[in-house]
Design a protein around this motif. Structure first.
Motif, PDB file in Angstrom:
ATOM      1  N   ALA A   1      -0.028  37.016 -11.275  1.00 29.70           N
ATOM      2  CA  ALA A   1       1.386  37.380 -11.381  1.00 29.70           C
ATOM      3  C   ALA A   1       2.320  36.177 -11.263  1.00 29.70           C
ATOM      4  O   ALA A   1       3.530  36.314 -11.432  1.00 29.70           O
ATOM      5  N   ASP A   2       1.764  35.000 -11.007  1.00 33.38           N
ATOM      6  CA  ASP A   2       2.564  33.787 -10.858  1.00 33.38           C
ATOM      7  C   ASP A   2       3.127  33.368 -12.214  1.00 33.38           C
ATOM      8  O   ASP A   2       2.371  33.155 -13.161  1.00 33.38           O
ATOM      9  N   PRO A   3       4.452  33.206 -12.334  1.00 34.55           N
ATOM     10  CA  PRO A   3       5.024  32.799 -13.614  1.00 34.55           C
ATOM     11  C   PRO A   3       4.513  31.446 -14.118  1.00 34.55           C
ATOM     12  O   PRO A   3       4.561  31.171 -15.314  1.00 34.55           O
ATOM     13  N   ALA A   4       4.006  30.617 -13.218  1.00 31.20           N
ATOM     14  CA  ALA A   4       3.482  29.311 -13.622  1.00 31.20           C
ATOM     15  C   ALA A   4       1.998  29.369 -14.010  1.00 31.20           C
ATOM     16  O   ALA A   4       1.428  28.363 -14.419  1.00 31.20           O
ATOM     17  N   ASN A   5       1.385  30.523 -13.906  1.00 33.26           N
ATOM     18  CA  ASN A   5      -0.045  30.655 -14.202  1.00 33.26           C
ATOM     19  C   ASN A   5      -0.335  30.337 -15.661  1.00 33.26           C
ATOM     20  O   ASN A   5       0.315  30.844 -16.565  1.00 33.26           O
ATOM     21  N   ARG A   6      -1.344  29.513 -15.890  1.00 30.84           N
ATOM     22  CA  ARG A   6      -1.796  29.203 -17.248  1.00 30.84           C
ATOM     23  C   ARG A   6      -3.288  29.481 -17.408  1.00 30.84           C
ATOM     24  O   ARG A   6      -3.884  29.118 -18.411  1.00 30.84           O
ATOM     25  N   ARG A   7      -3.887  30.120 -16.395  1.00 27.06           N
ATOM     26  CA  ARG A   7      -5.318  30.430 -16.463  1.00 27.06           C
ATOM     27  C   ARG A   7      -5.528  31.828 -17.018  1.00 27.06           C
ATOM     28  O   ARG A   7      -4.731  32.724 -16.813  1.00 27.06           O
ATOM     29  N   ARG A   8      -6.639  32.004 -17.700  1.00 28.60           N
ATOM     30  CA  ARG A   8      -7.025  33.315 -18.224  1.00 28.60           C
ATOM     31  C   ARG A   8      -7.681  34.137 -17.116  1.00 28.60           C
ATOM     32  O   ARG A   8      -8.121  33.592 -16.107  1.00 28.60           O
ATOM     33  N   ALA A   9      -7.754  35.446 -17.329  1.00 29.27           N
ATOM     34  CA  ALA A   9      -8.275  36.369 -16.322  1.00 29.27           C
ATOM     35  C   ALA A   9      -9.669  35.992 -15.813  1.00 29.27           C
ATOM     36  O   ALA A   9      -9.883  35.939 -14.599  1.00 29.27           O
ATOM     37  N   PRO A  10     -10.655  35.705 -16.686  1.00 24.76           N
ATOM     38  CA  PRO A  10     -11.987  35.374 -16.163  1.00 24.76           C
ATOM     39  C   PRO A  10     -11.983  34.115 -15.295  1.00 24.76           C
ATOM     40  O   PRO A  10     -12.731  34.020 -14.325  1.00 24.76           O
ATOM     41  N   ASP A  11     -11.108  33.150 -15.632  1.00 25.60           N
ATOM     42  CA  ASP A  11     -11.029  31.920 -14.845  1.00 25.60           C
ATOM     43  C   ASP A  11     -10.451  32.179 -13.464  1.00 25.60           C
ATOM     44  O   ASP A  11     -10.871  31.573 -12.480  1.00 25.60           O
ATOM     45  N   ILE A  12      -9.490  33.083 -13.388  1.00 23.82           N
ATOM     46  CA  ILE A  12      -8.915  33.434 -12.084  1.00 23.82           C
ATOM     47  C   ILE A  12      -9.972  34.105 -11.228  1.00 23.82           C
ATOM     48  O   ILE A  12     -10.123  33.781 -10.044  1.00 23.82           O
ATOM     49  N   LEU A  13     -10.722  35.031 -11.805  1.00 23.71           N
ATOM     50  CA  LEU A  13     -11.767  35.715 -11.025  1.00 23.71           C
ATOM     51  C   LEU A  13     -12.876  34.756 -10.625  1.00 23.71           C
ATOM     52  O   LEU A  13     -13.424  34.855  -9.526  1.00 23.71           O
ATOM     53  N   ALA A  14     -13.219  33.826 -11.502  1.00 17.58           N
ATOM     54  CA  ALA A  14     -14.279  32.865 -11.183  1.00 17.58           C
ATOM     55  C   ALA A  14     -13.876  31.976 -10.012  1.00 17.58           C
ATOM     56  O   ALA A  14     -14.731  31.541  -9.241  1.00 17.58           O
ATOM     57  N   ALA A  15     -12.580  31.721  -9.868  1.00 20.30           N
ATOM     58  CA  ALA A  15     -12.106  30.881  -8.772  1.00 20.30           C
ATOM     59  C   ALA A  15     -12.083  31.632  -7.439  1.00 20.30           C
ATOM     60  O   ALA A  15     -12.069  31.008  -6.379  1.00 20.30           O
ATOM     61  N   ALA A  16     -12.082  32.955  -7.477  1.00 16.99           N
ATOM     62  CA  ALA A  16     -12.086  33.751  -6.242  1.00 16.99           C
ATOM     63  C   ALA A  16     -13.502  33.790  -5.694  1.00 16.99           C
ATOM     64  O   ALA A  16     -14.436  34.126  -6.406  1.00 16.99           O
ATOM     65  N   PRO A  17     -13.668  33.430  -4.413  1.00 15.50           N
ATOM     66  CA  PRO A  17     -15.020  33.439  -3.850  1.00 15.50           C
ATOM     67  C   PRO A  17     -15.601  34.843  -3.818  1.00 15.50           C
ATOM     68  O   PRO A  17     -14.889  35.801  -3.567  1.00 15.50           O
ATOM     69  N   ARG A  18     -16.857  34.935  -4.139  1.00 14.66           N
ATOM     70  CA  ARG A  18     -17.554  36.215  -4.119  1.00 14.66           C
ATOM     71  C   ARG A  18     -18.353  36.320  -2.831  1.00 14.66           C
ATOM     72  O   ARG A  18     -18.918  35.333  -2.373  1.00 14.66           O
ATOM     73  N   PRO A  19     -18.410  37.529  -2.253  1.00 12.06           N
ATOM     74  CA  PRO A  19     -19.211  37.668  -1.038  1.00 12.06           C
ATOM     75  C   PRO A  19     -20.685  37.480  -1.361  1.00 12.06           C
ATOM     76  O   PRO A  19     -21.151  37.851  -2.428  1.00 12.06           O
ATOM     77  N   GLY A  20     -21.389  36.864  -0.484  1.00 12.51           N
ATOM     78  CA  GLY A  20     -22.813  36.640  -0.682  1.00 12.51           C
ATOM     79  C   GLY A  20     -23.386  36.000   0.559  1.00 12.51           C
ATOM     80  O   GLY A  20     -22.687  35.788   1.543  1.00 12.51           O
ATOM     81  N   PRO A  21     -24.650  35.674   0.531  1.00  9.76           N
ATOM     82  CA  PRO A  21     -25.251  35.070   1.716  1.00  9.76           C
ATOM     83  C   PRO A  21     -24.655  33.694   1.968  1.00  9.76           C
ATOM     84  O   PRO A  21     -24.281  32.975   1.038  1.00  9.76           O
ATOM     85  N   SER A  22     -24.549  33.359   3.228  1.00  9.06           N
ATOM     86  CA  SER A  22     -24.051  32.033   3.581  1.00  9.06           C
ATOM     87  C   SER A  22     -25.077  30.987   3.162  1.00  9.06           C
ATOM     88  O   SER A  22     -26.234  31.305   2.866  1.00  9.06           O
ATOM     89  N   ALA A  23     -24.661  29.720   3.163  1.00  9.13           N
ATOM     90  CA  ALA A  23     -25.571  28.642   2.785  1.00  9.13           C
ATOM     91  C   ALA A  23     -26.777  28.607   3.714  1.00  9.13           C
ATOM     92  O   ALA A  23     -27.910  28.404   3.268  1.00  9.13           O
ATOM     93  N   ALA A  24     -26.565  28.844   5.013  1.00 11.76           N
ATOM     94  CA  ALA A  24     -27.674  28.828   5.972  1.00 11.76           C
ATOM     95  C   ALA A  24     -28.669  29.940   5.661  1.00 11.76           C
ATOM     96  O   ALA A  24     -29.880  29.743   5.692  1.00 11.76           O
ATOM     97  N   THR A  25     -28.139  31.127   5.313  1.00 14.37           N
ATOM     98  CA  THR A  25     -29.020  32.251   4.979  1.00 14.37           C
ATOM     99  C   THR A  25     -29.802  31.949   3.710  1.00 14.37           C
ATOM    100  O   THR A  25     -31.005  32.180   3.640  1.00 14.37           O
ATOM    101  N   ALA A  26     -29.127  31.405   2.703  1.00 17.91           N
ATOM    102  CA  ALA A  26     -29.799  31.087   1.437  1.00 17.91           C
ATOM    103  C   ALA A  26     -30.890  30.047   1.667  1.00 17.91           C
ATOM    104  O   ALA A  26     -31.994  30.171   1.125  1.00 17.91           O
ATOM    105  N   ASP A  27     -30.601  29.005   2.467  1.00 17.69           N
ATOM    106  CA  ASP A  27     -31.609  27.976   2.759  1.00 17.69           C
ATOM    107  C   ASP A  27     -32.803  28.573   3.483  1.00 17.69           C
ATOM    108  O   ASP A  27     -33.941  28.232   3.199  1.00 17.69           O
ATOM    109  N   ARG A  28     -32.539  29.475   4.435  1.00 21.61           N
ATOM    110  CA  ARG A  28     -33.617  30.090   5.202  1.00 21.61           C
ATOM    111  C   ARG A  28     -34.560  30.840   4.265  1.00 21.61           C
ATOM    112  O   ARG A  28     -35.776  30.740   4.378  1.00 21.61           O
TER     113      ARG A  28
END
Length: 175
Positions: free
Chosen positions: A130-157
């Protein structure tokens, strides 16, 4: 009743839920006109509230276009108050985008934030769209939002466990 007759009948929802929606303050200068965060992928339950909010801001909404694969249910006509909205389902439309056409033939492009998105990530994505200065497309905005998942420590384990022959698949899903 033939399938085409059932498909064409408009559905009406008596009390639509208030949509989680942010609209840009300025139209026409951005990639997107705002963002919508539905509570589910059930189009019949989610779209009436969205259409009602868009009508308040833009007047009559004639048509919605959505990705056919992203949604669990498909309606083809929707009655919201005195208005009937046609809904088109497209395989080629990005799942992160919803396109609305107004009665004046203006196009309103919205980022669609997936329902399971964490609230903080959804808020950041919606604000960016909704930012008037936004120049990114929808998929790029979603890709920049962190997704929930295992932490790095969990993934390494689990990677170590896999290397030791302990698993043949992915780590268990977090509860």
């Amino acid at each position: 009743m033939p399938a085409t007759a059932r498909r064409a009948a408009p559905i009406s929802v008596p009390t639509p839920t208030a949509p989680r929606l942010i609209l840009a303050t300025v139209r026409g200068r951005t990639m997107l006109d705002g963002a919508w965060w539905p509570r589910s992928w059930d189009a019949a339950a989610e779209l009436p509230g969205l259409v009602g909010a868009l009508i308040e801001r833009h007047g009559r909404i004639r048509h919605l276009m959505l990705n056919i694969r992203a949604w669990d249910s498909r309606v083809h006509r929707l009655t919201v108050g005195p208005h009937v909205v046609r809904i088109g389902w497209f395989d080629t439309l990005d799942p992160a985008v919803l396109v609305a056409t107004t009665g004046r033939d203006d196009q309103v492009d919205l980022l669609v934030v997936p329902p399971a998105t964490e609230p903080e990530a959804a808020a950041r994505a919606m604000t960016a769209a909704a930012d008037p200065a936004n120049r990114r497309r929808a998929p790029d905005i979603l890709a920049a939002a962190p997704r929930p998942g295992p932490s790095a420590a969990t993934a390494d384990r689990y990677a170590v466990w896999d290397n030791e022959g302990g698993s043949s698949g992915s780590p268990p899903r977090p509860r």
